[in-house]
Design an enzyme around this catalytic site. Structure first.
Site, PDB file in Angstrom:
ATOM      1  N   CYS A  19      49.827  -2.736  32.381  1.00 40.12           N
ATOM      2  CA  CYS A  19      48.582  -2.666  31.598  1.00 40.12           C
ATOM      3  C   CYS A  19      47.920  -4.028  31.619  1.00 40.12           C
ATOM      4  O   CYS A  19      48.508  -5.026  31.164  1.00 40.12           O
ATOM      5  CB  CYS A  19      48.886  -2.228  30.166  1.00 40.12           C
ATOM      6  SG  CYS A  19      47.425  -2.213  29.091  1.00 40.12           S
TER       7      CYS A  19
ATOM      8  N   CYS B   7      37.551   7.280  36.487  1.00 40.16           N
ATOM      9  CA  CYS B   7      37.268   6.179  37.405  1.00 40.16           C
ATOM     10  C   CYS B   7      38.517   5.644  38.092  1.00 40.16           C
ATOM     11  O   CYS B   7      38.422   4.858  39.052  1.00 40.16           O
ATOM     12  CB  CYS B   7      36.577   5.050  36.651  1.00 40.16           C
ATOM     13  SG  CYS B   7      37.508   4.474  35.207  1.00 40.16           S
TER      14      CYS B   7
ATOM     15  N   CYS C 112      47.514   1.330  28.803  1.00 46.76           N
ATOM     16  CA  CYS C 112      48.457   2.000  27.917  1.00 46.76           C
ATOM     17  C   CYS C 112      47.718   2.681  26.767  1.00 46.76           C
ATOM     18  O   CYS C 112      46.599   2.301  26.405  1.00 46.76           O
ATOM     19  CB  CYS C 112      49.490   1.004  27.387  1.00 46.76           C
ATOM     20  SG  CYS C 112      48.835  -0.186  26.195  1.00 46.76           S
TER      21      CYS C 112
ATOM     22  N   CYS D  79     -31.247  -3.481 -19.165  1.00 45.02           N
ATOM     23  CA  CYS D  79     -32.410  -3.976 -18.447  1.00 45.02           C
ATOM     24  C   CYS D  79     -32.396  -3.482 -17.005  1.00 45.02           C
ATOM     25  O   CYS D  79     -31.359  -3.455 -16.349  1.00 45.02           O
ATOM     26  CB  CYS D  79     -32.428  -5.506 -18.478  1.00 45.02           C
ATOM     27  SG  CYS D  79     -33.835  -6.241 -17.638  1.00 45.02           S
TER      28      CYS D  79
ATOM     29  N   CYS E  13     -27.877  -9.819  -8.286  1.00 42.33           N
ATOM     30  CA  CYS E  13     -26.639  -9.767  -7.487  1.00 42.33           C
ATOM     31  C   CYS E  13     -25.959 -11.125  -7.504  1.00 42.33           C
ATOM     32  O   CYS E  13     -26.572 -12.155  -7.817  1.00 42.33           O
ATOM     33  CB  CYS E  13     -26.978  -9.339  -6.054  1.00 42.33           C
ATOM     34  SG  CYS E  13     -25.540  -9.275  -4.945  1.00 42.33           S
TER      35      CYS E  13
ATOM     36  N   CYS F 146     -25.190 -12.769  -5.022  1.00 37.39           N
ATOM     37  CA  CYS F 146     -25.784 -13.623  -3.976  1.00 37.39           C
ATOM     38  C   CYS F 146     -27.056 -14.297  -4.470  1.00 37.39           C
ATOM     39  O   CYS F 146     -27.639 -15.119  -3.750  1.00 37.39           O
ATOM     40  CB  CYS F 146     -26.084 -12.796  -2.721  1.00 37.39           C
ATOM     41  SG  CYS F 146     -27.441 -11.615  -2.900  1.00 37.39           S
TER      42      CYS F 146
ATOM     43  N   CYS G  71     -35.870   1.430  -8.233  1.00 38.34           N
ATOM     44  CA  CYS G  71     -36.182   1.718  -6.828  1.00 38.34           C
ATOM     45  C   CYS G  71     -35.279   0.995  -5.847  1.00 38.34           C
ATOM     46  O   CYS G  71     -35.266   1.318  -4.655  1.00 38.34           O
ATOM     47  CB  CYS G  71     -37.638   1.365  -6.520  1.00 38.34           C
ATOM     48  SG  CYS G  71     -37.983  -0.406  -6.602  1.00 38.34           S
TER      49      CYS G  71
END
Length: 529
Positions: free
Chosen positions: A122, A139, A144, A294, A299, A301, A309
């Site tokens: 072995c 194969c 062992c 109001c 915004c 920004c 509108c």
């Protein structure tokens, strides 16, 4: 002479032939489309060994190999027997060699004498061992039994289901029977674990088998036919799902588009709220929510705007007016106005989302309320022995209801497909925009017709109280149901064909949709052990 109602619905019939025609229409389910597979199976823990044995036996008989070699070959080909047939054209030896399979008949050392008194060395423990306690693989390499046992133990402990020979660089797989026998003698629990690994490999390494994605899990795996990746299956637990992406059934919408939709769907209610409660800043186009009385809003920004509108204004104002601004007169939209693309996109999404959800909700109501109502009517009709046998048969109502649910789902999901296909979100092949417009008109015409006929079929079934209807009206209702069912089936089939042949072919990345099934996803039958 056709009545006004008959002319509206687009069909005519003669009272003398109506009953015969109706019987021919919905008495039998339509023949399955060409190529439809009936080999959809639901596999449980009990039937898993039988399912695996079917494929193993097929390959063992085809190639005259051992079970562990057949398993190694199937795992190498992802359990696709059709792939093995394709590779077989190149020769049996070449195919086995590519999969790392070594046949004992080709190895003289493995096929040689196994005389018990012979002494061998072995090369693992370096002991001289009697041949009676030495194991030789296909194969030809022998070691062992103790060394083999420890090798098998270490391999199984690390989660391997295929164990190779101990010899360096040897590709051969060890015989399963040897592994079971040696482990069973010293490590019985590890032998059971190895057996479990072999069974699970049929599920984990198999492209044709996937677990049912039900929650909580029903414990079944679904097996489809070879090469049927793009299909929809109904598990015995009642869940219908796409076998490719494991999401709920979603045809005629491709998997990639359905995945995008599910990721975006959570935004639906938020978008509705934004559209209903905000207005876009005329400068940066970000949504603004008014938090005071109001009507001049400013915004972040810095831009001021009139809330009435949405137009840009200056900061100077009073409670009654804004300096230099008036919007009480209606004005037509000017072509040169800068477009608020973000709000337009939200409006477009809302259009498709609303129709998707409305038809989905209608399908739910028709399934949970209309379905039980029709079953009860059919049961009472069949129990009325005063009526002729041909009239008492009310299965046509159940089948028509099934087609209604399927066509309603197709209609709902078609809006998901349209949202992405015609929204510029998908990559198109060069120079196909002109062709897209023609295909879009065709698709939307089919979608409109399908929508109309689905609503008519729904109205017909809801009003078909066959328990109290005279026999002549039952025959007429049955004939109408036959006509509507055939129409929605045709329109659904044409829509699928338009999507697959005319629309998705324009995309850079090719996609495939599951084929149309008039009765919905294919049912997976329980595989008996």
């Amino acid at each position: 002479m056709a009545s006004d109602d008959e002319e509206e619905y687009g069909y005519f019939y003669d009272d003398d032939d109506a009953e015969e025609d109706a019987a021919a229409g919905l008495e039998q389910a339509p023949a399955p489309p060409p190529g439809r597979s009936a080999d959809y199976r639901a596999i449980t823990q009990e039937s898993l060994p039988a399912a695996q044995k079917q494929d193993l036996s097929t390959v063992m008989n085809l190639l005259n190999v051992k079970q562990h070699q057949a398993r190694a070959l199937l795992i190498h080909h992802r359990w696709r027997i059709d792939g093995i047939y394709d590779r077989l054209d190149k020769g049996r030896e070449c195919m086995l060699r590519d999969a790392g399979i070594v046949l004992q008949e080709n190895n003289m050392a493995a096929a040689g004498s196994t005389t018990p008194w012979r002494i061998v060395h072995c090369n693992v423990c370096f002991e001289d061992i009697s041949m009676g306690v030495v194991l030789t693989m296909d194969c030809g390499h022998c070691f062992c039994n103790d060394c083999w046992t420890q090798h098998f133990y270490a391999a199984v402990e690390s989660g391997k289901k295929q164990i190779r020979c101990m010899e360096v660089n040897c590709p051969a797989f060890c015989d399963e029977e040897h592994v079971r026998r040696l482990l069973g003698q010293k490590y019985p629990e590890m032998a059971k674990r190895f057996n479990r690994f072999l069974l699970e490999s049929y599920l984990e390494d198999n492209d044709s088998v996937k677990w049912c994605p039900s929650t909580p899990n029903c414990g079944r795996a679904i097996r489809v036919g070879a090469g049927e990746r793009y299909c929809e299956v109904e598990c015995p637990c009642g869940l219908s799902f796409c076998f490719n992406c494991m999401a709920q059934a979603h045809s005629p919408c491709p998997c990639t588009i359905w995945e995008k939709w599910n990721a975006k769907r959570s935004e639906g209610e938020s978008i509705k709220w934004i559209l209903a409660n905000t207005k876009s800043c005329p400068k940066c186009f970000k949504p603004i929510e008014k938090n005071g009385g109001c009507n001049l809003v400013r915004c972040k920004c810095g831009q001021c705007m009139c809330w009435l509108c949405g137009g840009g204004t200056g900061l100077e104002h009073t409670w009654t007016s804004i300096a230099g601004h008036s919007c009480n007169r209606y004005k037509e939209e000017s072509g040169g106005k800068t477009a608020d693309t973000s709000r337009e996109q939200m409006q477009r999404y809302k259009h498709y989302y609303d129709r998707f959800k409305i038809h989905s909700d209608s399908c739910g109501v028709e399934k949970q309320k209309l379905g039980p109502t029709l079953k009860e009517r059919v049961m009472l009709l069949e129990a009325d022995l005063q009526r002729p046998l041909s009239i008492r048969d009310g299965d046509w109502l159940i089948r028509a209801h099934r087609r209604l649910l399927v066509s309603r789902q197709v209609l709902s999901r078609s809006y998901v497909f349209a949202y992405y296909m015609f929204g510029g979100d998908l990559r198109m092949q060069p120079r196909v925009r002109a062709g897209l417009g023609v295909a879009k008109n065709l698709f939307e015409d089919q979608q409109e017709q399908l929508e109309q006929h689905v609503e008519r079929l729904s109205e017909l079934l809801a009003g078909a109280d066959v328990v109290v209807m005279p026999e002549a009206e039952i025959v007429q209702a049955k004939q109408k149901a036959v006509t509507f069912v055939k129409t929605v089936e045709r329109l659904c089939g044409e829509m699928y064909k338009c999507i697959q042949d005319e629309l998705v072919t324009l995309l850079v990345e090719p996609v495939t949709i599951a084929p149309y099934r008039p009765d919905g996803p294919d049912n997976a039958e329980e595989l008996t052990a």
